[in-house]
Design an enzyme around this catalytic site. Structure first.
Site, PDB file in Angstrom:
ATOM      1  CB  SER A 181     -26.046  24.275 -37.127  1.00 43.88           C
ATOM      2  OG  SER A 181     -26.404  25.238 -36.174  1.00 43.88           O
ATOM      3  CG  HIS A 209     -25.097  20.284 -38.935  1.00 45.64           C
ATOM      4  ND1 HIS A 209     -26.029  20.513 -39.923  1.00 45.64           N
ATOM      5  CD2 HIS A 209     -25.589  20.862 -37.815  1.00 45.64           C
ATOM      6  CE1 HIS A 209     -27.034  21.221 -39.421  1.00 45.64           C
ATOM      7  NE2 HIS A 209     -26.788  21.436 -38.141  1.00 45.64           N
ATOM      8  CE  LYS A 240     -30.439  19.399 -38.854  1.00 46.33           C
ATOM      9  NZ  LYS A 240     -30.255  19.815 -37.487  1.00 46.33           N
TER      10      LYS A 240
HETATM   11  C1  LIG Z   1     -31.167  20.327 -36.451  1.00 35.86           C
HETATM   12  C2  LIG Z   1     -30.413  20.325 -35.175  1.00 35.86           C
HETATM   13  C3  LIG Z   1     -30.983  19.832 -33.996  1.00 35.86           C
HETATM   14  C4  LIG Z   1     -32.429  19.467 -33.896  1.00 35.86           C
HETATM   15  O1  LIG Z   1     -32.691  18.267 -34.530  1.00 35.86           O
HETATM   16  P1  LIG Z   1     -34.178  17.984 -35.028  1.00 35.86           P
HETATM   17  O2  LIG Z   1     -34.203  16.519 -35.241  1.00 35.86           O
HETATM   18  O3  LIG Z   1     -34.357  18.776 -36.269  1.00 35.86           O
HETATM   19  O4  LIG Z   1     -35.081  18.429 -33.919  1.00 35.86           O
HETATM   20  C5  LIG Z   1     -30.184  19.738 -32.879  1.00 35.86           C
HETATM   21  N1  LIG Z   1     -28.888  20.148 -32.903  1.00 35.86           N
HETATM   22  C6  LIG Z   1     -28.323  20.656 -34.009  1.00 35.86           C
HETATM   23  C7  LIG Z   1     -26.902  21.097 -33.977  1.00 35.86           C
HETATM   24  C8  LIG Z   1     -29.074  20.771 -35.181  1.00 35.86           C
HETATM   25  O5  LIG Z   1     -28.527  21.303 -36.267  1.00 35.86           O
END
Ligand SMILES: *Cc1c(COP(=O)(O)O)cnc(C)c1O
Length: 385
Positions: A181, A209, A240
């Site tokens: 990320s 991602h 996302k």
């Molecule tokens: C954003 C993210 C999460 C957490 O997801 P949420 O739904 O925002 O709690 C978990 N793993 C990765 C790699 C992320 O980027």
């Protein structure tokens, strides 16, 4: 009597502020998008994870508007009591079909989904292996499982192989971000799966991602590598690229049945509003048909990288819409982020502990909703800063 603990956190807050490490929120006065309003100012934003520009997409907004009178706002209970709605169920079924895995289970957040998978499948007599650059939620999941937790240097699969070979744990699990990320690079999922086969381990793939962006029809990182295995547990966050909220875990049917029995972050929490599942169903349709958006995103990524390289900026080896520019010191990174803000551009400064000390960076994220002119404006502002 003096309250020592409160005094202590006050002085620690002051220390954070002096080190340039105090985190502050920015309040959006508009919907999420590439053009946002903050403090009355219109800004061009390069910081959301809304890679396909779906957070305010008319098809998703219309799906919610249509579902709202019928479904109401709150789910009112957990899934195992009376919170499980036909819209949640339909999304789980459609998602599993879409990614080609047997079954899927919807969670409120990705953080909770990761906690669920690791704690339900590995315990005190297990060992969990994680890349050092994994997301915090995977690390927290490993700690909460009470299993032995062994971390290996970023993408160092030889080190992972040594750790796995030396392990005597009864159950093993490898945790990995499919797309890292903060760096934007990919994990070598085929090699990781091979190691899991050799050492009889589960593989939890966190595709926060990659889903929507990579693979045929945006089906994500497993599709990108064409991987199939009952060892794989596939976790996708839905806030996302999918543009909504929540997360979903897809795996073998028995794994999903087990999570439903054992995952505490599934059992002891209120179901998400069913209108969000209505939005997610619409989102899947848009994602599947978004080859044009994905191609545009790749063009923007190439434009940004070549522009930054021409300015002599230090980039990482990322082919995804996550494009970090490594600056190094916290102060210099904050100064650059502020200089961009003065020019009406929002790019966040990412500092330790989110990234290793000395690797503070601007984390530029692109969205299919950006235009080539938006990227040119960013490059111009970076040149001035
Ligand atoms: C954003 C993210 C999460 C957490 O997801 P949420 O739904 O925002 O709690 C978990 N793993 C990765 C790699 C992320 O980027």
């Amino acid at each position: 009597m003096a309250f020592a603990a409160l005094t202590e956190i006050r002085s620690r807050l002051t220390a954070l502020s002096e080190q340039g490490l105090l985190r502050q929120r920015r309040t959006l006065e508009s919907a999420q998008g590439v053009h946002v309003q903050v403090d009355g100012r219109a800004l061009l934003s390069f910081c959301s994870n809304d890679y396909l520009g779906l957070a305010s997409h008319p098809a998703l907004v219309a799906a919610v508007a249509q579902a709202l009178p019928e479904m109401g706002v709150g789910a009112g209970a957990s899934h195992l009591i009376t919170g499980h709605h036909v819209a949640h169920h339909a999304f789980e079924t459609r998602f599993a079909e879409f990614v080609g895995l047997p079954e899927a289970l919807l969670f409120s957040t990705g953080y909770m989904a990761n906690l669920a998978v690791v704690t339900a499948l590995v315990g005190r007599d297990g060992e969990v292996f994680g890349d050092k650059l994994n997301h915090a939620s995977l690390n927290d999941a490993a700690l909460l499982s009470r299993a032995k937790f062994s971390r290996y240097a970023h993408n160092d699969l030889a080190a992972l192989a040594r750790l796995m070979a030396a392990s005597t744990a009864r159950h093993k699990m490898v945790l990995v971000d499919a797309v890292f990320s903060m760096d934007g690079d990919l994990a070598d999922l085929p090699a990781l799966l091979a190691l899991c086969e050799t050492h009889d381990a589960w593989l939890l793939v966190d595709d926060a991602h990659g889903f929507g962006v990579l693979g045929a029809g945006g089906r994500g990182s497993l599709a990108h590598f064409n991987l199939h295995s009952p060892r794989i547990i596939y976790m996708v966050t839905l806030g996302k690229a999918a543009g909504v909220s929540g997360a979903i875990v897809a795996a073998e049917g028995d794994v999903i049945s087990w999570l439903l029995q054992k995952a505490r972050t599934y059992i002891y929490t209120t179901a998400t509003p069913p209108i969000l599942s209505a939005a997610l169903l619409a989102s899947l349709d848009v994602i599947a048909a978004a080859d044009d958006r994905r191609a545009h995103l790749q063009d923007l990524t190439a434009q940004l990288r070549s522009g930054l390289l021409a300015q002599g900026r230090e980039l990482l080896d990322s082919a995804t819409p996550i494009q970090p520019v490594i600056i190094g010191s916290n102060d210099a990174t904050l100064a650059l982020s502020s200089a961009l803000l003065e020019q009406g551009i929002l790019v966040p400064a990412i500092r330790p502990p989110t990234v290793p000390v000395g690797s503070a960076r601007l984390r530029i994220t692109l969205s299919a909703a950006h235009t080539a002119a938006d990227v040119a404006q960013l490059l111009n502002a970076m040149g001035n800063a």
